[in-house]
Design an enzyme around this catalytic site. Structure first.
Site, PDB file in Angstrom:
ATOM      1  CB  SER A 141      65.970  99.555  45.109  1.00  0.00           C
ATOM      2  OG  SER A 141      65.090 100.452  44.454  1.00  0.00           O
ATOM      3  CE1 TYR A 155      70.290 103.185  44.008  1.00  0.00           C
ATOM      4  CE2 TYR A 155      68.265 102.486  42.933  1.00  0.00           C
ATOM      5  CZ  TYR A 155      68.950 102.846  44.080  1.00  0.00           C
ATOM      6  OH  TYR A 155      68.314 102.857  45.285  1.00  0.00           O
TER       7      TYR A 155
END
Length: 275
Positions: A141, A155
């Site tokens: 990401s 995350y």
């Protein structure tokens, strides 16, 4: 077009994983689809068989299980199904501060987003090397390139891990016929934000910040074929990555602190992995 080559896609029931399944089938690869939603996987597999005349195998599995990767690879071996392309896509968001959630939730998150992708690569890499061909895409990401934010403690850390892991593995496999890429999309239209409850917040993002899953998957396949160890989807996302790379750490962290609350779900429970 591929010939007698097969791809394994995790988290293939929706979003970027489903898009990868469709893109690989379009390119002529047979596919193995894994996620928890058997009915959804069966529906996608049937469509891909009909549309592209490829073999599509469904392997329902919960990657939060500690033995999941081992069991999956053993089942594939038992059926004589070798894997040439691995797309480690399965993932979800876990909201709230670190000490607000039970350890079991964090352990499952680490298992799905870090341990399982690493183990699947470890188990499938020898076969890829032996055949002189392999592609491993770890869906990371843009978050892995910027400072971590409060309320999503693990995350960004997990995505940064996938980026560094992919870079090292790309160097280790150089000259073997195996290519490894960390794919780094930004905001992508999928179920991700519905699952972790942040849809009302991220919907405030301007339209130019969003990408669609088919584009992300297509660019990901092009990137791994080109041998790019890290690929950031979208010009806006590449600009953001470049900006944060130039900023002093303290200033970058301050910017994330100021903006993070706009898109954070805090104190609303544990995000669950997509089925």
């Amino acid at each position: 077009m591929a010939s007698n080559r097969r791809a394994l896609i995790t988290g293939a029931s929706a979003g970027i994983g489903e898009a990868f399944a469709r893109e690989l089938a379009r390119r002529g690869f047979d596919v193995v689809l894994t996620a928890r939603r058997t009915d959804r996987l069966e529906s996608i597999a049937a469509e891909l068989r009909e549309r592209h005349a490829i073999e599509a195998v469904v392997a329902p599995l919960d990657l939060a299980r500690a033995d999941a990767a081992e069991a999956l690879v053993a089942a594939l071996d038992a059926q004589g199904l070798h894997i040439d392309v691995l797309v480690n896509n399965a993932g979800y968001g876990l909201t709230g501060y670190l000490d607000e959630q039970p350890w079991e939730a964090h352990a499952a998150f680490i298992q799905v987003l870090m341990t399982a992708p690493t183990e699947l690569a470890w188990r499938l890499l020898p076969g890829m090397k032996a055949r002189g061909y392999g592609r491993i895409i770890n869906v990371a990401s843009l978050a892995g390139h910027v400072p971590g934010s409060a309320g999503h403690t693990l995350y960004a850390a997990s995505k940064a891990y996938l980026i560094k892991f992919s870079q090292s593995l790309a160097l280790e496999t150089k000259g073997t016929g195996v290519h490894v890429t960390a794919l780094c999309p930004g905001f992508t239209l999928s179920e991700f934000h519905d699952v972790n409850g942040s849809r009302p917040l991220v919907s405030k993002m301007p339209g130019f910040m969003w990408m669609d899953a088919p584009t992300v998957a297509r660019e990901g396949m092009d990137a791994v074929e080109a041998g790019k160890a890290v690929y950031v989807n979208g010009r806006v996302n590449r600009l953001i990555k470049g900006l944060f790379k130039l900023l002093p750490d303290a200033l970058a962290l301050k910017m994330v602190e100021r903006q993070g609350g706009r898109f954070r779900v805090h104190g609303e429970g544990v995000g669950q992995p997509p089925a």
